[in-house]
Design a protein around this motif. Structure first.
Motif, PDB file in Angstrom:
ATOM      1  N   THR A   1      66.785  44.608  36.853  1.00 56.97           N
ATOM      2  CA  THR A   1      66.438  43.630  35.826  1.00 56.97           C
ATOM      3  C   THR A   1      67.704  42.900  35.406  1.00 56.97           C
ATOM      4  O   THR A   1      68.693  43.532  35.037  1.00 56.97           O
ATOM      5  N   ARG A   2      67.670  41.584  35.494  1.00 62.42           N
ATOM      6  CA  ARG A   2      68.808  40.775  35.059  1.00 62.42           C
ATOM      7  C   ARG A   2      68.570  40.360  33.609  1.00 62.42           C
ATOM      8  O   ARG A   2      67.539  39.795  33.272  1.00 62.42           O
ATOM      9  N   LEU A   3      69.542  40.662  32.754  1.00 61.63           N
ATOM     10  CA  LEU A   3      69.500  40.236  31.365  1.00 61.63           C
ATOM     11  C   LEU A   3      70.391  39.018  31.219  1.00 61.63           C
ATOM     12  O   LEU A   3      71.557  39.044  31.587  1.00 61.63           O
ATOM     13  N   ARG A   4      69.811  37.946  30.686  1.00 67.59           N
ATOM     14  CA  ARG A   4      70.582  36.723  30.448  1.00 67.59           C
ATOM     15  C   ARG A   4      70.522  36.437  28.954  1.00 67.59           C
ATOM     16  O   ARG A   4      69.457  36.275  28.387  1.00 67.59           O
ATOM     17  N   PHE A   5      71.683  36.385  28.335  1.00 69.33           N
ATOM     18  CA  PHE A   5      71.774  36.183  26.894  1.00 69.33           C
ATOM     19  C   PHE A   5      72.056  34.715  26.597  1.00 69.33           C
ATOM     20  O   PHE A   5      73.084  34.173  27.006  1.00 69.33           O
ATOM     21  N   GLY A   6      71.122  34.064  25.896  1.00 70.61           N
ATOM     22  CA  GLY A   6      71.294  32.668  25.508  1.00 70.61           C
ATOM     23  C   GLY A   6      71.535  31.727  26.671  1.00 70.61           C
ATOM     24  O   GLY A   6      72.424  30.881  26.591  1.00 70.61           O
ATOM     25  N   PRO A   7      70.739  31.832  27.762  1.00 69.50           N
ATOM     26  CA  PRO A   7      70.988  30.961  28.912  1.00 69.50           C
ATOM     27  C   PRO A   7      70.630  29.503  28.615  1.00 69.50           C
ATOM     28  O   PRO A   7      69.774  29.225  27.778  1.00 69.50           O
ATOM     29  N   ALA A   8      71.294  28.602  29.315  1.00 67.23           N
ATOM     30  CA  ALA A   8      71.049  27.170  29.127  1.00 67.23           C
ATOM     31  C   ALA A   8      69.838  26.687  29.923  1.00 67.23           C
ATOM     32  O   ALA A   8      69.230  25.679  29.583  1.00 67.23           O
ATOM     33  N   THR A   9      69.485  27.398  31.007  1.00 65.26           N
ATOM     34  CA  THR A   9      68.354  27.011  31.848  1.00 65.26           C
ATOM     35  C   THR A   9      67.374  28.175  31.949  1.00 65.26           C
ATOM     36  O   THR A   9      67.776  29.337  31.862  1.00 65.26           O
ATOM     37  N   PRO A  10      66.083  27.895  32.153  1.00 60.26           N
ATOM     38  CA  PRO A  10      65.096  28.970  32.282  1.00 60.26           C
ATOM     39  C   PRO A  10      65.336  29.812  33.540  1.00 60.26           C
ATOM     40  O   PRO A  10      65.869  29.328  34.538  1.00 60.26           O
ATOM     41  N   ALA A  11      64.912  31.052  33.480  1.00 61.84           N
ATOM     42  CA  ALA A  11      65.063  31.963  34.619  1.00 61.84           C
ATOM     43  C   ALA A  11      64.148  31.542  35.762  1.00 61.84           C
ATOM     44  O   ALA A  11      63.022  31.126  35.547  1.00 61.84           O
TER      45      ALA A  11
END
Length: 108
Positions: free
Chosen positions: A55-65
């Motif tokens: 599982t990749r956790l992205r904190f406050g990303p600028a683009t959707p996963a």
């Protein structure tokens, strides 16, 4: 290494190798944090980690996963992913931080 992380309790930061520094093969500092999705449904990171996948956790990303098993986390509503200010604290993350959690609970 037990980090004192339990449901509803932050990890014991003084037990991390270097607070704010995540290293591969270290146990995930807090495998659980409360989440609220865009519809207002409550869940937890533990529920999203469940299964034979990373599982990749992205904190406050600028683009959707775009990739499967990617969790976008935001401090406040409106980002399109999950809201969990607690996850930012538990992982000592800032906007732009990305972590890959292996299925065994270790950071990749």
């Amino acid at each position: 290494m037990f980090l004192g992380a339990r449901r509803g309790h932050p990890p014991a930061r003084h037990l991390l190798p270097r607070p704010g520094q995540h290293h591969e093969n270290h146990r995930c500092p807090c495998p659980d944090a409360p989440l609220i999705d865009a519809d207002g449904t409550k869940t937890t990171l533990f529920d999203l980690f469940r299964g034979p996948h990373q599982t990749r956790l992205r904190f406050g990303p600028a683009t959707p996963a775009q990739a499967p098993h990617t969790v976008d986390l935001f401090r406040t509503a409106g980002g399109g992913g999950y809201v969990s200010p607690e996850a930012f604290v538990f992982y000592d993350a800032t906007d732009g931080t990305e972590l890959l959690v292996r299925s065994d609970g270790y950071l990749a």
